[in-house]
Scaffold this motif. Structure first.
Motif, short mmCIF file in Angstrom:
data_model
loop_
_atom_site.label_atom_id
_atom_site.label_comp_id
_atom_site.label_asym_id
_atom_site.label_seq_id
_atom_site.Cartn_x
_atom_site.Cartn_y
_atom_site.Cartn_z
N UNK A 147 0.79 -1.22 0.00
CA UNK A 147 0.00 0.00 0.00
C UNK A 147 0.82 1.27 0.00
N UNK A 148 2.12 1.15 0.20
CA UNK A 148 2.95 2.35 0.18
C UNK A 148 3.30 2.72 -1.26
N UNK A 149 3.64 3.98 -1.45
CA UNK A 149 3.98 4.45 -2.78
C UNK A 149 4.83 5.71 -2.65
N UNK A 150 5.49 6.07 -3.73
CA UNK A 150 6.22 7.33 -3.82
C UNK A 150 6.11 7.83 -5.24
N UNK A 151 5.82 9.09 -5.37
CA UNK A 151 5.80 9.72 -6.70
C UNK A 151 7.25 9.89 -7.15
N UNK A 190 13.05 12.73 -1.00
CA UNK A 190 13.19 14.14 -0.63
C UNK A 190 12.67 14.38 0.79
N UNK A 191 11.54 13.78 1.11
CA UNK A 191 10.93 13.96 2.42
C UNK A 191 10.54 12.59 2.98
N UNK A 192 11.51 11.90 3.60
CA UNK A 192 11.23 10.56 4.12
C UNK A 192 10.09 10.53 5.14
N UNK A 202 20.61 3.64 8.45
CA UNK A 202 21.27 4.41 7.40
C UNK A 202 20.73 4.18 5.99
N UNK A 203 19.62 3.47 5.90
CA UNK A 203 18.98 3.27 4.59
C UNK A 203 17.81 4.22 4.46
N UNK A 204 17.24 4.26 3.27
CA UNK A 204 16.03 5.04 3.06
C UNK A 204 14.85 4.30 3.64
N UNK A 205 13.73 5.01 3.86
CA UNK A 205 12.55 4.37 4.43
C UNK A 205 11.84 3.45 3.44
N UNK A 206 12.10 3.65 2.16
CA UNK A 206 11.46 2.83 1.13
C UNK A 206 12.52 1.97 0.47
N UNK A 207 12.34 0.66 0.54
CA UNK A 207 13.30 -0.24 -0.10
C UNK A 207 12.57 -1.52 -0.49
N UNK A 208 13.12 -2.16 -1.50
CA UNK A 208 12.51 -3.38 -2.06
C UNK A 208 13.53 -4.51 -2.01
N UNK A 209 13.30 -5.54 -1.19
CA UNK A 209 14.25 -6.64 -1.11
C UNK A 209 14.26 -7.50 -2.38
#
Length: 173
Positions: free
Chosen positions: A86-90, A116-118, A140-147
């Motif tokens: 359900x999460x997304x980022x433009x 830009x705005x985690x 130290x990673x971004x909040x959005x990641x895909x394993x």
């Protein structure tokens, strides 16, 4: 296929079939068994463990249904990256992407998104995504990641497709 054609139609990635599905089912059964044992036990710690097991089992059922129905786990459109949870980022929110190793041996890789705005991503996400996102940011990673386990193709191919769908995307080594 031209870049315009790719960007006009969504690109979907399915979760790998086979052992991942079996792992999900057996994992779900294990969590249900843990929940049952916890509920049958006594004490506040056991009740809390049972409640957590029920929540985890519900999340796994959602994932099992998605795999069984062959729904995509990641959809890339001209406007955004949408994930099964359900999460997304433009694309305008994404500064760059990179492939990272999540362990010292380099065996567990993932696509890491620098946003830009985690905090905005975390705020609009569900409870489980918020927890994973905050944990990833502490590491130290971004909040959005895909394993890597989500894909049937190499991560390099997924990142290359992202760059084709959104030509302005910065890909970091």
């Amino acid at each position: 296929m031209t870049v315009d054609h790719i960007a006009a139609e969504p690109v979907e990635y399915q979760m790998p079939a086979g052992t991942n599905f079996q792992t999900l089912v057996f994992g779900w059964l294990g969590v249900v068994a843990l929940g049952w044992m916890a509920v049958a036990g006594h004490g506040p710690g056991v009740v809390i463990a049972g409640a957590l097991a029920v929540l985890i089992a519900g999340w796994q059922v959602k994932l099992i249904v998605r795999v069984a129905r062959k729904r995509p786990v990641v959809v890339l459109t001209a406007d955004e990256v949408r994930i099964w949870n359900g999460s997304y980022a433009k694309w305008s929110e994404i500064v760059s992407v990179r492939i990272i190793s999540r362990d010292a041996a380099g065996n567990r890789r993932a696509i890491d998104f620098k946003l830009r705005d985690p905090e905005a991503y975390v705020a609009r996400s569900g409870l489980a995504v918020k927890r994973y996102a905050k944990s990833a940011m502490r590491q130290g990673r971004g909040p959005m990641w895909l394993p890597e386990q989500l894909f049937t193709v190499p991560l390099e191919e997924v990142v290359a497709t992202m760059a084709r769908v959104h030509p302005g995307l910065k890909v970091k080594p």
